[in-house]
Each structure stands twice: as C-alpha cells, then as structure tokens.
Design a protein around this motif. Structure first.
Motif, PDB file in Angstrom:
ATOM      1  N   LYS A  13      -8.128 109.057 -54.475  1.00 32.76           N
ATOM      2  CA  LYS A  13      -7.940 107.773 -55.168  1.00 32.76           C
ATOM      3  C   LYS A  13      -6.646 107.155 -54.638  1.00 32.76           C
ATOM      4  N   PRO A  14      -6.746 106.254 -53.661  1.00 33.17           N
ATOM      5  CA  PRO A  14      -5.532 105.698 -53.036  1.00 33.17           C
ATOM      6  C   PRO A  14      -4.630 104.945 -54.011  1.00 33.17           C
ATOM      7  N   LYS A  15      -3.348 105.275 -53.922  1.00 34.59           N
ATOM      8  CA  LYS A  15      -2.268 104.628 -54.664  1.00 34.59           C
ATOM      9  C   LYS A  15      -1.033 104.707 -53.782  1.00 34.59           C
ATOM     10  N   MET A  16      -0.030 103.971 -54.147  1.00 36.63           N
ATOM     11  CA  MET A  16       1.259 104.113 -53.490  1.00 36.63           C
ATOM     12  C   MET A  16       1.846 105.462 -53.887  1.00 36.63           C
ATOM     13  N   ILE A  17       2.747 105.982 -53.050  1.00 39.03           N
ATOM     14  CA  ILE A  17       3.445 107.224 -53.370  1.00 39.03           C
ATOM     15  C   ILE A  17       4.938 106.912 -53.412  1.00 39.03           C
ATOM     16  N   PHE A  18       5.573 107.286 -54.510  1.00 40.76           N
ATOM     17  CA  PHE A  18       7.012 107.102 -54.693  1.00 40.76           C
ATOM     18  C   PHE A  18       7.651 108.481 -54.611  1.00 40.76           C
ATOM     19  N   ILE A  19       8.553 108.662 -53.644  1.00 41.40           N
ATOM     20  CA  ILE A  19       9.213 109.953 -53.473  1.00 41.40           C
ATOM     21  C   ILE A  19      10.685 109.819 -53.829  1.00 41.40           C
ATOM     22  N   ASP A  20      11.097 110.587 -54.817  1.00 43.99           N
ATOM     23  CA  ASP A  20      12.502 110.664 -55.238  1.00 43.99           C
ATOM     24  C   ASP A  20      13.117 111.844 -54.489  1.00 43.99           C
ATOM     25  N   LEU A  21      14.014 111.563 -53.549  1.00 36.80           N
ATOM     26  CA  LEU A  21      14.696 112.613 -52.798  1.00 36.80           C
ATOM     27  C   LEU A  21      16.038 112.875 -53.458  1.00 36.80           C
ATOM     28  N   TYR A  22      16.216 114.100 -53.898  1.00 36.49           N
ATOM     29  CA  TYR A  22      17.398 114.470 -54.678  1.00 36.49           C
ATOM     30  C   TYR A  22      17.944 115.805 -54.180  1.00 36.49           C
ATOM     31  N   THR A  23      19.107 116.172 -54.709  1.00 34.09           N
ATOM     32  CA  THR A  23      19.653 117.518 -54.512  1.00 34.09           C
ATOM     33  C   THR A  23      20.099 118.041 -55.871  1.00 34.09           C
ATOM     34  N   VAL A  53       6.609 111.667 -56.810  1.00 36.89           N
ATOM     35  CA  VAL A  53       6.996 112.955 -56.233  1.00 36.89           C
ATOM     36  C   VAL A  53       8.498 113.127 -56.373  1.00 36.89           C
ATOM     37  N   LYS A  54       8.912 114.304 -56.817  1.00 32.98           N
ATOM     38  CA  LYS A  54      10.327 114.684 -56.775  1.00 32.98           C
ATOM     39  C   LYS A  54      10.447 115.683 -55.640  1.00 32.98           C
ATOM     40  N   PHE A  55      11.313 115.376 -54.681  1.00 35.04           N
ATOM     41  CA  PHE A  55      11.459 116.246 -53.516  1.00 35.04           C
ATOM     42  C   PHE A  55      12.914 116.647 -53.367  1.00 35.04           C
ATOM     43  N   ASN A  56      13.165 117.940 -53.515  1.00 34.01           N
ATOM     44  CA  ASN A  56      14.516 118.457 -53.315  1.00 34.01           C
ATOM     45  C   ASN A  56      14.793 118.444 -51.817  1.00 34.01           C
ATOM     46  N   ALA A  57      15.735 117.630 -51.401  1.00 37.61           N
ATOM     47  CA  ALA A  57      16.029 117.450 -49.977  1.00 37.61           C
ATOM     48  C   ALA A  57      16.608 118.704 -49.334  1.00 37.61           C
ATOM     49  N   GLU A  58      16.897 119.718 -50.154  1.00 37.70           N
ATOM     50  CA  GLU A  58      17.422 120.975 -49.630  1.00 37.70           C
ATOM     51  C   GLU A  58      16.503 122.153 -49.969  1.00 37.70           C
ATOM     52  N   GLN A  59      15.255 121.857 -50.308  1.00 36.02           N
ATOM     53  CA  GLN A  59      14.343 122.938 -50.687  1.00 36.02           C
ATOM     54  C   GLN A  59      14.112 123.893 -49.521  1.00 36.02           C
TER      55      GLN A  59
END
Length: 134
Positions: A13-23, A53-59
């Motif tokens: 189901k196409p939608k935009m993707i919002f990625i929060d890059l955090y540490t 999406v929450k993405f830990n930039a140091e994962q």
C-alpha cells in the motif's frame, strides 16, 4: 517501525515514508520524541499519510534498503555512524534529521534539527498531500 517493515508495507500500500534519524545521546532528539512526535495533530497526519520510521543512526544491525545491505562499519565503537544514515543524510550528520521518501521509496527531502509541531506540520502536509509535485 523499521526501515525494512516500511518498505514492505509501501509495496503493498504505497505511502510516503518519514524517517526520523536519531542517536541515543541526542538531547534534541529526545525533545522531538517528547513534544513534537506526541502532538495529536502530528500523530494523526503522520499515521494517515506516512509510514513512520525511527532509525538509530548508530545502530549495530545491518539493514537492507532497496536490495543493498548497509552496515555500521565499527559496531563495537561508540558513536560509529551506520552507512544507511550516511546515505540518507547525504553525509551531512546532524541530529535529529528527517528524510522523506516518496511512494516509490525514493529519496525526496531532508530536514534537520528540532521542529515544533507548528514547524513540522506544514512540511508534512507539503509532501504528504503531493504539493511538492506541482
């Protein structure tokens, strides 16, 4: 959700993707979580128009993004940046940062720094409603 989960859902189901890059050490990232990402209007609009999406930039874990594997080159080292974070942020590391992917999961926009709900909502609307295509 994870990047991989958002990509799978986006194919169904196409939608935009919002990625929060955090540490984990970023104070402004924590402020975004506590104030902006809990705002009822932000939550409602994000759920309607985006996969969030929450993405830990140091994962430490590898991530497959568009059939390419990205890794953290020094997972045992503190503050080692994941290669996917570098790619999404185009090597400009500042936290928090946010990336918007279109319905095809292609990169379209990057924003940096703490945003209040009143600052974030117009940007979410601009991309989520497709106004950026006009």
């Amino acid at each position: 959700m994870t990047v991989e989960e958002a990509l799978v859902l986006n194919k169904k189901k196409p939608k935009m993707i919002f990625i929060d890059l955090y540490t984990d050490w970023c104070g402004w990232c924590k402020k975004m979580d506590a104030e902006t990402f809990t705002d009822p209007e932000v939550v409602k609009y994000m759920n309607k128009k985006y996969y969030s999406v929450k993405f830990n930039a140091e994962q430490k874990e590898p991530v497959t993004f568009k059939e390419q594997e990205f890794v953290n080159p020094n997972p045992a080292k503190s503050k080692s940046t994941h290669k996917l974070a570098l790619a999404l942020l185009k090597n400009e590391l500042l936290y928090p940062s946010y990336v918007i992917l279109d319905n095809s999961s292609d990169w379209i926009y990057k924003m940096k720094g703490y945003k209040t709900p009143d600052e974030l909502l117009p940007l979410l609307n601009y991309y989520g409603d497709g106004d950026y295509l006009k």
